[in-house]
Design an enzyme around this catalytic site. Structure first.
Site, short mmCIF file in Angstrom:
data_model
loop_
_atom_site.label_atom_id
_atom_site.label_comp_id
_atom_site.label_asym_id
_atom_site.label_seq_id
_atom_site.Cartn_x
_atom_site.Cartn_y
_atom_site.Cartn_z
N LYS A 168 0.86 -1.18 0.00
CA LYS A 168 0.00 0.00 0.00
C LYS A 168 0.90 1.23 0.00
O LYS A 168 1.95 1.22 0.67
CB LYS A 168 -0.87 -0.06 1.26
CG LYS A 168 -1.91 1.03 1.41
CD LYS A 168 -2.70 0.81 2.70
CE LYS A 168 -3.87 1.77 2.85
NZ LYS A 168 -4.66 1.49 4.09
N SER A 171 -9.62 1.19 2.99
CA SER A 171 -8.79 2.04 2.17
C SER A 171 -7.67 1.29 1.43
O SER A 171 -7.07 1.84 0.51
CB SER A 171 -8.17 3.13 3.04
OG SER A 171 -7.27 2.57 3.98
N SER A 225 -9.71 -1.23 7.16
CA SER A 225 -9.13 -1.05 5.82
C SER A 225 -8.35 -2.22 5.24
O SER A 225 -7.97 -2.17 4.07
CB SER A 225 -8.24 0.18 5.81
OG SER A 225 -9.03 1.32 5.70
N1 GLN Z 1 -13.18 3.19 6.39
C1 GLN Z 1 -12.62 3.64 7.63
C2 GLN Z 1 -12.28 5.11 7.55
O1 GLN Z 1 -12.61 5.69 6.58
C3 GLN Z 1 -11.43 2.82 7.98
C4 GLN Z 1 -10.23 3.26 7.28
C5 GLN Z 1 -9.02 2.51 7.72
O2 GLN Z 1 -9.10 1.47 8.35
N2 GLN Z 1 -7.87 3.06 7.40
O3 GLN Z 1 -11.73 5.67 8.43
#
Ligand code: GLN
Length: 492
Positions: free
Chosen positions: A80, A155, A179
């Site tokens: 990532k 994400s 994420s």
């Molecule tokens: N979807 C969640 C957010 O928008 C989790 C994101 C994550 O785990 N980085 O914060």
């Protein structure tokens, strides 16, 4: 033999060991696969073709000299774009870091390189890991390999899509509120969020430091255990890193789950918004666990369901607002000039951050401000404690907690972008584990009968009980047979 790009990491390691293929051939096959499918999937932000081939050549030389660095020497890995990589652009999906070339490697990257894993690409993500669809990337939206009109989740959507599409055999993601697990679920692969502190956060661009945790996205459970063994363990450069060596997770992974107590979260199964097809598949999964010898029972996590999202969306933005203060036009990446330093900083941030990031910085700054700290941030912290306590109570009766990973299968591009709250609800079942610091995995449990898209089963374990969690997921995966069959691969 299955095409090289569909082999998992452990399978590639065996093929390398048997001399059936060289690391350079593996790298070449993966690059060809990226040429074929990435123009439509759009998982890769920065291709690292030269670096990958160079690393692969070095791996072949080590093999010839009998000087392997690990059993996985020569098996490429993707990252990532939140892990800093020396000499390779790292953006965290943000314009504010466009063109930023880090001077050092994240600990995860450094340990994987030390194990001989060639570096295969920097993968797309929601800007600063804020999102559930990868549509918040400043650069492009990644597509779900199962249906190019749908999101891969987020994400870590680039990492998930790259693994599912056969662009890389395994990849690193990060999970703050889901994420890793949610995108794994939406593209039909395995994703693990370890116990907080198992994997070093050094060189992982910070979103919400008390929640952020790196973890593997892989085609099967064994590969996830292997990648965690490679990069986990204490790091003196991360003050929150748990002392002690990397956990040994491969030993006993195939020992089965006879007598294991599995708790089904009653409230999650009754949640409004749980799609019919997701419910059907996870209920099959529960029965399969029972068939494999587990004892099923109910557990209750009412606070997690009712208040988890609210607590998460106060705590994570609060920490983000502090972490993102460093992007000031002076220290990193983008600068937009202004008459004085205040104008320069505000113009840089106005131009460099996307809408979701600005929304979170405002939310976080507001909830931390003197008049509102107790009413919002302080209360969210108290809810976090209550969530920890309700998990502790549940784990008095069970060894592992099971639930759906995501309330729905992959949704359509654009479907939730206009409504941040609808997007936040994607995280309904995933935010509780990071709030409590617990390890959790998403493992594929087949395709939804409604739309033929992948469904993920989430398993949550007590802190540092990754081995129990992985053993459960492994038993389930082997019995289901989905990951190993052509049915488990997207039609791409
Ligand atoms: N979807 C969640 C957010 O928008 C989790 C994101 C994550 O785990 N980085 O914060």
């Amino acid at each position: 033999m299955t095409e090289l790009h569909w082999l998992g990491a452990t399978e590639l390691a065996s093929a390398l060991d048997a001399g059936e293929v060289s690391a350079q051939e593996v790298a070449g096959a993966l690059l060809q696969r990226a040429d074929e499918v990435d123009p439509s999937v759009r998982a890769v932000l920065t291709r690292t073709d030269e670096r990958l081939l160079e690393d692969a050549r070095a791996a072949d030389r080590r093999r010839a000299a009998g000087a392997l660095r690990s059993p996985y020497d020569g098996v490429p890995v993707g990252y990532k774009d939140i892990f800093v990589t020396r000499g390779t652009v790292t953006t965290a999906g943000s314009r504010i870091l466009e063109g930023y070339v880090p001077p050092y490697d994240a600990t995860v990257v450094q340990r994987c390189s030390a194990a001989g894993l060639p570096l295969a690409h920097k993968l797309n993500m929601d800007e600063f890991a804020m999102g559930s669809s990868t549509e918040n990337s400043a650069f492009m939206a990644t597509r779900n390999p199962w249906d190019l009109e749908r999101v891969p989740g987020g994400s870590s959507g680039g990492s998930a899509a790259a693994v599912a599409a056969g662009i890389v055999p395994w990849a690193w993601g990060t999970d703050t509120g889901g994420s890793i697990r949610q995108p794994a679920s939406l593209v039909g692969i395995v994703g693990v969020k370890p116990t907080y502190g198992v994997v070093s956060r050094y060189g992982m661009i910070a979103f919400a430091s008390s929640l952020d945790q790196a973890g593997p996205l892989t085609r099967n459970v064994r590969d996830a255990a292997a990648l965690l063994e490679i990069a986990g363990g204490h790091d003196p450069r991360d003050a929150t890193s748990i002392p002690g060596p990397a956990p040994r997770l491969l030993d006993g992974i195939d020992a089965g789950i006879e007598g294991l107590r599995v708790g089904i979260v009653a409230e999650f199964m009754q949640a409004e918004g749980l799609a019919h097809g997701v419910r059907a598949r996870v209920e099959d999964a529960y029965r399969r666990l029972e068939k494999l010898g587990a004892e099923l029972g109910e557990v209750h996590l009412p606070i997690s369901l009712e208040h988890g999202i609210s607590a998460y969306y106060l705590i994570a933005p609060a920490e983000a607002s502090a972490n993102l203060a460093r992007y000031d036009g002076v220290r990193y990446g983008l600068r937009v000039d202004g008459e004085d330093v205040v104008a320069m900083t505000s113009r840089t941030r106005a131009a460099g951050f996307g809408a979701e990031v600005k929304r979170r910085v405002m939310l976080g700054t507001y909830s931390l401000s003197a008049g509102y700290y107790d009413a919002y941030y302080g209360r969210a912290l108290r809810v976090r404690t209550l969530i920890k306590q309700e998990f502790a109570r549940a784990f008095e009766h069970v060894d592992v907690i099971a639930s759906p990973t995501s309330p729905t299968t992959a949704f359509r591009l654009g479907e939730r972008t206009a409504d941040p709250l609808a997007m936040y609800l994607s995280d309904l079942f995933t935010v509780a584990a990071p709030l409590a610091g617990l390890p959790a995995i998403s493992v594929p449990c087949g395709l939804s009968p409604d739309d033929s898209l992948p469904v993920g089963l989430q398993l949550i374990a007590p802190a540092l009980q990754e081995s129990t969690m992985l053993r459960t997921a492994y038993a389930f995966e082997q019995d289901l047979g989905f990951a190993a069959s052509p049915e488990g691969r997207p039609p791409l």
